[in-house]
Each structure stands twice: as structure tokens, then as C-alpha cells.
Motif scaffolding. Structure first.
Motif, mmCIF file in Angstrom:
data_model
loop_
_atom_site.group_PDB
_atom_site.id
_atom_site.type_symbol
_atom_site.label_atom_id
_atom_site.label_comp_id
_atom_site.label_asym_id
_atom_site.label_seq_id
_atom_site.Cartn_x
_atom_site.Cartn_y
_atom_site.Cartn_z
ATOM 1 N N THR A 11 0.828 -1.204 0.000
ATOM 2 C CA THR A 11 0.000 0.000 0.000
ATOM 3 C C THR A 11 0.864 1.256 0.000
ATOM 4 O O THR A 11 0.576 2.224 -0.717
ATOM 5 C CB THR A 11 -0.915 0.004 1.239
ATOM 6 N N ILE A 12 1.940 1.229 0.760
ATOM 7 C CA ILE A 12 2.842 2.370 0.808
ATOM 8 C C ILE A 12 3.500 2.591 -0.547
ATOM 9 O O ILE A 12 3.621 3.727 -1.015
ATOM 10 C CB ILE A 12 3.883 2.183 1.928
ATOM 11 N N ALA A 13 3.919 1.519 -1.204
ATOM 12 C CA ALA A 13 4.556 1.631 -2.517
ATOM 13 C C ALA A 13 3.588 2.211 -3.547
ATOM 14 O O ALA A 13 3.958 3.092 -4.330
ATOM 15 C CB ALA A 13 5.064 0.266 -2.970
ATOM 16 N N VAL A 14 2.355 1.741 -3.548
ATOM 17 C CA VAL A 14 1.352 2.264 -4.483
ATOM 18 C C VAL A 14 1.081 3.732 -4.195
ATOM 19 O O VAL A 14 0.980 4.556 -5.114
ATOM 20 C CB VAL A 14 0.052 1.426 -4.410
ATOM 21 N N LEU A 15 0.982 4.096 -2.943
ATOM 22 C CA LEU A 15 0.765 5.491 -2.560
ATOM 23 C C LEU A 15 1.899 6.385 -3.056
ATOM 24 O O LEU A 15 1.660 7.472 -3.592
ATOM 25 C CB LEU A 15 0.623 5.615 -1.044
ATOM 26 N N LEU A 16 3.134 5.933 -2.911
ATOM 27 C CA LEU A 16 4.277 6.716 -3.377
ATOM 28 C C LEU A 16 4.269 6.884 -4.892
ATOM 29 O O LEU A 16 4.582 7.962 -5.406
ATOM 30 C CB LEU A 16 5.583 6.079 -2.908
ATOM 31 N N VAL A 17 3.891 5.836 -5.613
ATOM 32 C CA VAL A 17 3.809 5.930 -7.075
ATOM 33 C C VAL A 17 2.711 6.912 -7.477
ATOM 34 O O VAL A 17 2.910 7.759 -8.359
ATOM 35 C CB VAL A 17 3.573 4.531 -7.708
ATOM 36 N N VAL A 18 1.556 6.831 -6.849
ATOM 37 C CA VAL A 18 0.448 7.743 -7.164
ATOM 38 C C VAL A 18 0.844 9.186 -6.850
ATOM 39 O O VAL A 18 0.583 10.097 -7.652
ATOM 40 C CB VAL A 18 -0.834 7.335 -6.398
ATOM 41 N N LEU A 19 1.487 9.415 -5.722
ATOM 42 C CA LEU A 19 1.937 10.761 -5.372
ATOM 43 C C LEU A 19 2.971 11.285 -6.371
ATOM 44 O O LEU A 19 2.954 12.470 -6.723
ATOM 45 C CB LEU A 19 2.508 10.788 -3.957
ATOM 46 N N ALA A 20 3.847 10.411 -6.844
ATOM 47 C CA ALA A 20 4.838 10.826 -7.842
ATOM 48 C C ALA A 20 4.165 11.210 -9.151
ATOM 49 O O ALA A 20 4.529 12.217 -9.775
ATOM 50 C CB ALA A 20 5.850 9.705 -8.065
#
Length: 58
Positions: A11-20
Motif C-alpha cells: 500500500t505504501i509503494a502504491v501510494l508513493l507511485v500515485v503521489l509521484a
């Protein structure tokens, strides 16, 4: 805290990709606006707002 991060790493990895991606979109939008480009691509031939949207730049 470490166990929570380990349990939610996906979930953290997906969140970071979406924020990027959102950050990049905002960056490009601000950069394009400052350079005078529009999001419509200036193809005004068939646009119903052709007389209004670029009137300030003329």
C-alpha cells in the motif's frame, strides 16, 4: 512501527507511485502555464470557445 510498515509495504509503494504521478502532472501543468501553453493544444478550429479562451493573449 516496523511491523506495521512491513504489513503495509504494498500500500505504501502504491501510494508513493500515485503521489509521484500526481506531482509530475502538477509540475508539468505549472510549467506549461508559465510558458504560455494551454491544455487544449491551441486547436481552435472546432472549439466553441475559440473566440474567448485566447483573447487575452492576442
Amino acid at each position: 512501527m516496523i511491523s506495521w510498515i512491513e504489513q503495509n509495504i504494498g500500500t505504501i509503494a502504491v501510494l508513493l507511485v500515485v503521489l509521484a504521478v500526481v506531482g509530475f502532472i502538477l509540475y508539468r501543468g505549472i510549467k506549461n502555464r508559465k510558458s504560455g501553453e494551454t491544455t487544449c493544444g491551441n486547436g481552435c478550429a472546432g472549439c466553441p470557445y475559440s473566440g474567448r479562451c485566447h483573447e487575452n493573449s492576442k
